[in-house]
Motif scaffolding. Structure first.
Motif, PDB file in Angstrom:
ATOM      1  N   ARG A 266     -14.832   5.962 -10.042  1.00 45.42           N
ATOM      2  CA  ARG A 266     -14.196   4.878  -9.296  1.00 45.42           C
ATOM      3  C   ARG A 266     -12.723   4.838  -9.675  1.00 45.42           C
ATOM      4  NH1 ARG A 266     -16.863   2.122  -5.655  1.00 45.42           N
ATOM      5  NH2 ARG A 266     -15.212   0.580  -5.876  1.00 45.42           N
ATOM      6  N   VAL A 267     -11.905   4.551  -8.707  1.00 44.92           N
ATOM      7  CA  VAL A 267     -10.486   4.364  -8.984  1.00 44.92           C
ATOM      8  C   VAL A 267     -10.079   2.982  -8.492  1.00 44.92           C
ATOM      9  CG1 VAL A 267      -9.844   6.797  -8.947  1.00 44.92           C
ATOM     10  CG2 VAL A 267      -9.823   5.504  -6.805  1.00 44.92           C
ATOM     11  N   LYS A 268      -9.167   2.384  -9.235  1.00 49.12           N
ATOM     12  CA  LYS A 268      -8.607   1.090  -8.821  1.00 49.12           C
ATOM     13  C   LYS A 268      -7.334   1.350  -8.047  1.00 49.12           C
ATOM     14  CE  LYS A 268     -10.288  -1.854 -12.540  1.00 49.12           C
ATOM     15  NZ  LYS A 268     -10.249  -1.090 -13.818  1.00 49.12           N
ATOM     16  N   LYS A 269      -6.927   0.330  -7.310  1.00 43.45           N
ATOM     17  CA  LYS A 269      -5.660   0.426  -6.597  1.00 43.45           C
ATOM     18  C   LYS A 269      -4.551   0.717  -7.612  1.00 43.45           C
ATOM     19  CE  LYS A 269      -2.831  -2.021  -3.254  1.00 43.45           C
ATOM     20  NZ  LYS A 269      -2.892  -2.880  -2.078  1.00 43.45           N
ATOM     21  N   TYR A 270      -3.728   1.704  -7.289  1.00 45.08           N
ATOM     22  CA  TYR A 270      -2.598   2.132  -8.104  1.00 45.08           C
ATOM     23  C   TYR A 270      -2.991   2.875  -9.362  1.00 45.08           C
ATOM     24  CZ  TYR A 270       0.293  -0.222  -4.771  1.00 45.08           C
ATOM     25  OH  TYR A 270       0.883  -0.598  -3.600  1.00 45.08           O
ATOM     26  N   ASP A 271      -4.254   3.262  -9.516  1.00 44.75           N
ATOM     27  CA  ASP A 271      -4.575   4.234 -10.564  1.00 44.75           C
ATOM     28  C   ASP A 271      -3.878   5.541 -10.211  1.00 44.75           C
ATOM     29  OD1 ASP A 271      -6.164   2.635 -12.099  1.00 44.75           O
ATOM     30  OD2 ASP A 271      -8.068   3.619 -11.586  1.00 44.75           O
ATOM     31  N   ARG A 272      -3.431   6.227 -11.241  1.00 41.40           N
ATOM     32  CA  ARG A 272      -2.804   7.538 -11.024  1.00 41.40           C
ATOM     33  C   ARG A 272      -3.910   8.560 -10.777  1.00 41.40           C
ATOM     34  NH1 ARG A 272       1.946  10.063 -14.794  1.00 41.40           N
ATOM     35  NH2 ARG A 272       1.656  12.212 -14.166  1.00 41.40           N
ATOM     36  N   ILE A 273      -3.874   9.215  -9.635  1.00 40.91           N
ATOM     37  CA  ILE A 273      -4.955  10.135  -9.277  1.00 40.91           C
ATOM     38  C   ILE A 273      -4.514  11.595  -9.242  1.00 40.91           C
ATOM     39  CG2 ILE A 273      -6.341   8.436  -7.999  1.00 40.91           C
ATOM     40  CD1 ILE A 273      -5.074   9.548  -5.409  1.00 40.91           C
TER      41      ILE A 273
ATOM     42  N   ILE B  90      -4.183   4.197  -3.003  1.00 41.92           N
ATOM     43  CA  ILE B  90      -3.714   3.108  -2.134  1.00 41.92           C
ATOM     44  C   ILE B  90      -4.711   1.958  -2.134  1.00 41.92           C
ATOM     45  CG2 ILE B  90      -3.206   2.508   0.278  1.00 41.92           C
ATOM     46  CD1 ILE B  90      -2.294   5.451   0.615  1.00 41.92           C
ATOM     47  N   GLU B  91      -5.983   2.303  -2.258  1.00 41.61           N
ATOM     48  CA  GLU B  91      -7.025   1.269  -2.258  1.00 41.61           C
ATOM     49  C   GLU B  91      -8.068   1.619  -3.309  1.00 41.61           C
ATOM     50  OE1 GLU B  91      -9.208   0.779   1.487  1.00 41.61           O
ATOM     51  OE2 GLU B  91     -10.541  -0.655   0.501  1.00 41.61           O
ATOM     52  N   GLU B  92      -8.669   0.594  -3.874  1.00 43.53           N
ATOM     53  CA  GLU B  92      -9.772   0.802  -4.810  1.00 43.53           C
ATOM     54  C   GLU B  92     -10.944   1.464  -4.082  1.00 43.53           C
ATOM     55  OE1 GLU B  92     -10.902  -2.751  -6.867  1.00 43.53           O
ATOM     56  OE2 GLU B  92     -12.801  -1.895  -7.561  1.00 43.53           O
TER      57      GLU B  92
ATOM     58  N   ASN C 259       0.867  -1.182   0.000  1.00 44.40           N
ATOM     59  CA  ASN C 259       0.000   0.000   0.000  1.00 44.40           C
ATOM     60  C   ASN C 259       0.895   1.220   0.000  1.00 44.40           C
ATOM     61  OD1 ASN C 259      -2.509  -1.395   0.295  1.00 44.40           O
ATOM     62  ND2 ASN C 259      -1.938  -1.741   2.425  1.00 44.40           N
ATOM     63  N   TRP C 260       1.181   1.747  -1.164  1.00 44.50           N
ATOM     64  CA  TRP C 260       2.155   2.828  -1.243  1.00 44.50           C
ATOM     65  C   TRP C 260       1.745   3.792  -2.359  1.00 44.50           C
ATOM     66  CZ3 TRP C 260       5.017   5.045   1.964  1.00 44.50           C
ATOM     67  CH2 TRP C 260       6.076   5.865   1.564  1.00 44.50           C
ATOM     68  N   PRO C 261       1.601   5.088  -2.036  1.00 43.20           N
ATOM     69  CA  PRO C 261       0.984   6.018  -2.989  1.00 43.20           C
ATOM     70  C   PRO C 261       1.941   6.697  -3.966  1.00 43.20           C
ATOM     71  CG  PRO C 261       1.269   7.094  -0.862  1.00 43.20           C
ATOM     72  CD  PRO C 261       1.794   5.687  -0.710  1.00 43.20           C
ATOM     73  N   LEU C 262       3.232   6.388  -3.925  1.00 42.51           N
ATOM     74  CA  LEU C 262       4.195   7.098  -4.781  1.00 42.51           C
ATOM     75  C   LEU C 262       5.012   6.096  -5.589  1.00 42.51           C
ATOM     76  CD1 LEU C 262       5.498   9.646  -2.095  1.00 42.51           C
ATOM     77  CD2 LEU C 262       3.981  10.176  -4.015  1.00 42.51           C
ATOM     78  N   PRO C 263       5.593   6.534  -6.707  1.00 44.83           N
ATOM     79  CA  PRO C 263       6.442   5.625  -7.498  1.00 44.83           C
ATOM     80  C   PRO C 263       7.844   5.500  -6.930  1.00 44.83           C
ATOM     81  CG  PRO C 263       6.316   7.740  -8.581  1.00 44.83           C
ATOM     82  CD  PRO C 263       5.421   7.836  -7.377  1.00 44.83           C
ATOM     83  N   VAL C 264       8.128   6.251  -5.898  1.00 44.76           N
ATOM     84  CA  VAL C 264       9.445   6.222  -5.267  1.00 44.76           C
ATOM     85  C   VAL C 264       9.276   5.873  -3.793  1.00 44.76           C
ATOM     86  CG1 VAL C 264      10.612   7.826  -6.818  1.00 44.76           C
ATOM     87  CG2 VAL C 264       9.276   8.726  -4.906  1.00 44.76           C
ATOM     88  N   SER C 265      10.322   5.300  -3.230  1.00 42.05           N
ATOM     89  CA  SER C 265      10.316   4.977  -1.810  1.00 42.05           C
ATOM     90  C   SER C 265      10.893   6.174  -1.058  1.00 42.05           C
ATOM     91  CB  SER C 265      11.187   3.735  -1.587  1.00 42.05           C
ATOM     92  OG  SER C 265      11.259   3.456  -0.224  1.00 42.05           O
ATOM     93  N   VAL C 266      10.104   6.771  -0.191  1.00 41.84           N
ATOM     94  CA  VAL C 266      10.595   7.917   0.582  1.00 41.84           C
ATOM     95  C   VAL C 266      10.408   7.633   2.065  1.00 41.84           C
ATOM     96  CG1 VAL C 266      10.076   9.530  -1.282  1.00 41.84           C
ATOM     97  CG2 VAL C 266       8.415   9.209   0.560  1.00 41.84           C
ATOM     98  N   HIS C 267      11.094   8.405   2.863  1.00 43.52           N
ATOM     99  CA  HIS C 267      11.053   8.235   4.315  1.00 43.52           C
ATOM    100  C   HIS C 267       9.633   8.469   4.847  1.00 43.52           C
ATOM    101  CE1 HIS C 267      12.340   8.349   8.437  1.00 43.52           C
ATOM    102  NE2 HIS C 267      11.848   9.565   8.602  1.00 43.52           N
ATOM    103  N   ILE C 268       9.173   7.554   5.673  1.00 39.72           N
ATOM    104  CA  ILE C 268       7.925   7.784   6.410  1.00 39.72           C
ATOM    105  C   ILE C 268       8.323   8.406   7.742  1.00 39.72           C
ATOM    106  CG2 ILE C 268       5.904   6.733   7.472  1.00 39.72           C
ATOM    107  CD1 ILE C 268       6.105   4.467   5.474  1.00 39.72           C
ATOM    108  N   PRO C 269       7.866   9.634   8.031  1.00 44.16           N
ATOM    109  CA  PRO C 269       8.318  10.269   9.270  1.00 44.16           C
ATOM    110  C   PRO C 269       7.905   9.491  10.515  1.00 44.16           C
ATOM    111  CG  PRO C 269       6.605  11.581   8.191  1.00 44.16           C
ATOM    112  CD  PRO C 269       6.954  10.476   7.259  1.00 44.16           C
TER     113      PRO C 269
ATOM    114  N   ARG D 127     -13.144   7.138  -0.884  1.00 40.54           N
ATOM    115  CA  ARG D 127     -13.697   6.182   0.087  1.00 40.54           C
ATOM    116  C   ARG D 127     -13.350   4.796  -0.419  1.00 40.54           C
ATOM    117  NH1 ARG D 127     -19.214   7.305   0.409  1.00 40.54           N
ATOM    118  NH2 ARG D 127     -19.451   6.024  -1.437  1.00 40.54           N
ATOM    119  N   GLY D 128     -12.441   4.132   0.286  1.00 36.41           N
ATOM    120  CA  GLY D 128     -11.986   2.817  -0.147  1.00 36.41           C
ATOM    121  C   GLY D 128     -13.065   1.769   0.043  1.00 36.41           C
TER     122      GLY D 128
END
Ligand SMILES: [Zn+2]
Length: 179
Positions: A102-109, A51-53, A8-18, A80-81
């Motif tokens: 409706r959006v699917k998981k990993y659709d670009r929003i 992150i979620e459909e 479950n990750w909303p970006l194409p890059v891995s970044v620090h989670i504070p 609303r997932g």
């Protein structure tokens, strides 16, 4: 798009989670306000994925110079997932799907935007804002709610909560994010 079903990750890059105590962490104490989400720093224009459909239930203006002088215009988009969780993607430079779609998981929003206009930050700005002046200030501000997110401007503004108690339904995004 590569298959990333288990994540479950909303970006194409891995970044620090504070982490707790870091700038931009969940419920960060900002003196007169608390942070309602987490800030995931990424370059302006970085794609944001669902992150979620689910269904897009709201799109709105999150920040603008007419609200606060050091703000640029950015947008929020609420999905609303299917699980009933609400995802508020904030500080976006642009949004793609229409309200009601409706959006699917990993659709670009949409794309990461930049709230802070660093030229307008001065020593009268809140301390946590002054601390961000020298940093790349573009980020995805992500909130996760168990009920419809509060977006009115009485106690909530620009991703912060101006009350001492957490608003009902606000969840810690850390538990919902897996890179
Ligand atoms: Zn934030």
């Amino acid at each position: 798009m590569e298959k990333r079903d288990e994540k479950n990750w909303p970006l194409p890059v891995s970044v620090h989670i504070p982490d707790d105590g870091d700038a931009g962490c969940f419920w960060e104490d900002r003196e007169d306000r608390h942070h309602c989400g987490i800030d995931l720093y990424a370059e302006k224009g970085t794609p944001i994925f669902a992150i979620e459909e689910g269904e897009v239930v709201e799109i709105g203006i999150m920040t603008s110079p007419s609200m606060i002088g050091y703000w640029n215009k950015t947008y929020h988009l609420i999905v609303r997932g299917n699980s009933g969780i609400y995802y508020k993607y904030g500080e976006m430079g642009m949004t793609i799907p229409e309200k009601g779609s409706r959006v699917k998981k990993y659709d670009r929003i949409g794309e990461v935007g930049q709230v802070l206009n660093t030229e307008m930050i001065d020593n009268t700005s809140p301390k946590y804002i002054q601390a961000l002046k020298e940093k790349n200030p573009a980020m995805l501000h992500l909130e996760i709610w168990g009920k419809y997110p509060v977006t009115d401007h009485k106690l909530y503004l620009g991703g912060n909560w101006f009350g001492s108690k957490k608003p009902p339904g606000l969840l810690d995004p850390l538990h919902y994010l897996h890179k």
